[in-house]
Write a protein that holds these residues in place. Structure first.
Motif, PDB file in Angstrom:
ATOM      1  N   UNK A 114     112.800  70.273  90.450  1.00 45.77           N
ATOM      2  CA  UNK A 114     112.395  69.018  91.109  1.00 45.77           C
ATOM      3  C   UNK A 114     110.961  68.672  90.716  1.00 45.77           C
ATOM      4  N   UNK A 115     110.093  69.674  90.672  1.00 44.60           N
ATOM      5  CA  UNK A 115     108.689  69.461  90.305  1.00 44.60           C
ATOM      6  C   UNK A 115     108.569  68.965  88.870  1.00 44.60           C
ATOM      7  N   UNK A 116     109.398  69.534  87.985  1.00 43.56           N
ATOM      8  CA  UNK A 116     109.277  69.174  86.567  1.00 43.56           C
ATOM      9  C   UNK A 116     109.632  67.710  86.311  1.00 43.56           C
ATOM     10  N   UNK A 117     110.349  67.102  87.253  1.00 37.68           N
ATOM     11  CA  UNK A 117     110.713  65.678  87.075  1.00 37.68           C
ATOM     12  C   UNK A 117     109.479  64.774  87.073  1.00 37.68           C
ATOM     13  N   UNK A 118     108.375  65.303  87.603  1.00 38.30           N
ATOM     14  CA  UNK A 118     107.111  64.553  87.530  1.00 38.30           C
ATOM     15  C   UNK A 118     106.788  64.151  86.094  1.00 38.30           C
ATOM     16  N   UNK A 119     106.986  65.129  85.170  1.00 42.14           N
ATOM     17  CA  UNK A 119     106.556  64.889  83.785  1.00 42.14           C
ATOM     18  C   UNK A 119     107.602  64.128  82.980  1.00 42.14           C
ATOM     19  N   UNK A 120     108.745  63.874  83.621  1.00 40.80           N
ATOM     20  CA  UNK A 120     109.720  62.956  83.042  1.00 40.80           C
ATOM     21  C   UNK A 120     109.587  61.590  83.696  1.00 40.80           C
ATOM     22  N   UNK A 121     108.507  61.441  84.470  1.00 40.09           N
ATOM     23  CA  UNK A 121     108.186  60.172  85.152  1.00 40.09           C
ATOM     24  C   UNK A 121     109.305  59.742  86.096  1.00 40.09           C
ATOM     25  N   UNK A 122     110.063  60.726  86.603  1.00 41.07           N
ATOM     26  CA  UNK A 122     111.180  60.461  87.522  1.00 41.07           C
ATOM     27  C   UNK A 122     112.145  59.414  86.934  1.00 41.07           C
ATOM     28  N   UNK A 123     112.207  59.393  85.593  1.00 37.94           N
ATOM     29  CA  UNK A 123     113.071  58.437  84.874  1.00 37.94           C
ATOM     30  C   UNK A 123     112.728  56.974  85.195  1.00 37.94           C
ATOM     31  N   UNK A 124     111.487  56.739  85.551  1.00 36.10           N
ATOM     32  CA  UNK A 124     111.053  55.347  85.779  1.00 36.10           C
ATOM     33  C   UNK A 124     110.929  54.634  84.428  1.00 36.10           C
TER      34      UNK A 124
END
Ligand SMILES: Cc1cc2nc3c(=O)[nH]c(=O)nc-3n(C[C@H](O)[C@H](O)[C@H](O)COP(=O)(O)O)c2cc1C
Length: 220
Positions: A114-124
């Motif tokens: 869940x934390x790593x999704x930060x660096x995927x920009x939460x798919x924004x």
């Protein structure tokens, strides 16, 4: 929408529709945020809005960095170890998110994902990086915090959701290389934004706030 409505409606959003914000809307929001106040009107923010294929390339670069197991090396001092009530609130916000995502307290691996999704920009569809000259330090950080909230409220008014992300300042090197930033410049934090995916579990997370009298003393 009045300001009070926008303040109430803004929530950190961590799942987005695959639908870019029109370019003229982006221009209008970032132009309006130029009106933010700053100490001595220095306007320290140097903002980079990354979208489309460039954003996907940057996401890849950041994940490469994470996969190398690099330790965070932020340009600014983010190393605060919260204590007492601050620690309680920090845990409260984390558990609001993990509960929304159905992650058990002890499930470290799921929390890391869940934390790593930060660096995927939460798919924004868009991500903004707030950079400033490093020497500005705390005064620049104050100004950029105000600027970021101004942006968040302007976005909310346009039905656009966002998440401010200190995480985006933790691995500045690949971002600085990608954006060709000078050595004197630092990345303070970032913000992913776009149209919220209201069906996503992540977006049902809600945090609470203390009563007024725990935060403000009116003296007369
Ligand atoms: C400066 C700043 C940095 C933040 N960094 C992160 C982050 O890296 N990742 C994240 O998911 N949320 C981040 N947040 C969002 C906070 O967790 C969130 O604002 C807080 O829990 C209150 O929830 P709300 O924004 O929904 O009202 C950040 C917020 C701020 C203001």
């Amino acid at each position: 929408m009045n300001v009070q409505d926008a303040v109430n409606a803004r929530v950190s959003t961590r799942a987005f529709l695959d639908k870019p914000v029109p370019a003229d809307t982006l221009q209008n929001i970032f132009r309006a945020a130029q009106q933010s106040p700053s100490n001595c009107n220095v306007q320290p923010w140097q903002t980079y809005v990354v979208s489309g294929a460039k954003k996907d390339q940057l996401k890849e670069k950041l994940f490469e960095e994470l996969m190398k197991g690099q330790l965070p090396n932020p340009d600014f001092d983010w190393k605060v170890y919260y204590e007492g009530i601050h620690k309680d609130r920090q845990y409260g916000s984390a558990y609001a998110l993990y509960n929304a995502l159905g992650i058990e307290r002890g499930d470290k691996q799921a929390r890391q994902v869940a934390m790593s999704r930060n660096w995927g920009f939460f798919d924004a569809p868009h991500v903004a990086f707030f950079t400033m000259e490093k020497y500005l330090n705390i005064m620049g950080a104050v100004d950029i915090g105000i600027y970021a909230q101004t942006l968040a409220l302007l976005m909310t008014e346009q039905g656009i959701a966002c998440c401010m992300q200190g995480a985006l300042g933790q691995y500045p090197d690949p971002v600085k290389e990608f954006l060709d930033l000078p050595e004197s410049r630092g990345i303070l934090f970032g913000m992913s934004f776009g149209y919220a995916d209201d069906s996503a579990d992540a977006n049902s997370a809600r945090t609470d706030r203390e009563q007024l009298d725990t935060a403000v003393s009116f003296i007369s």
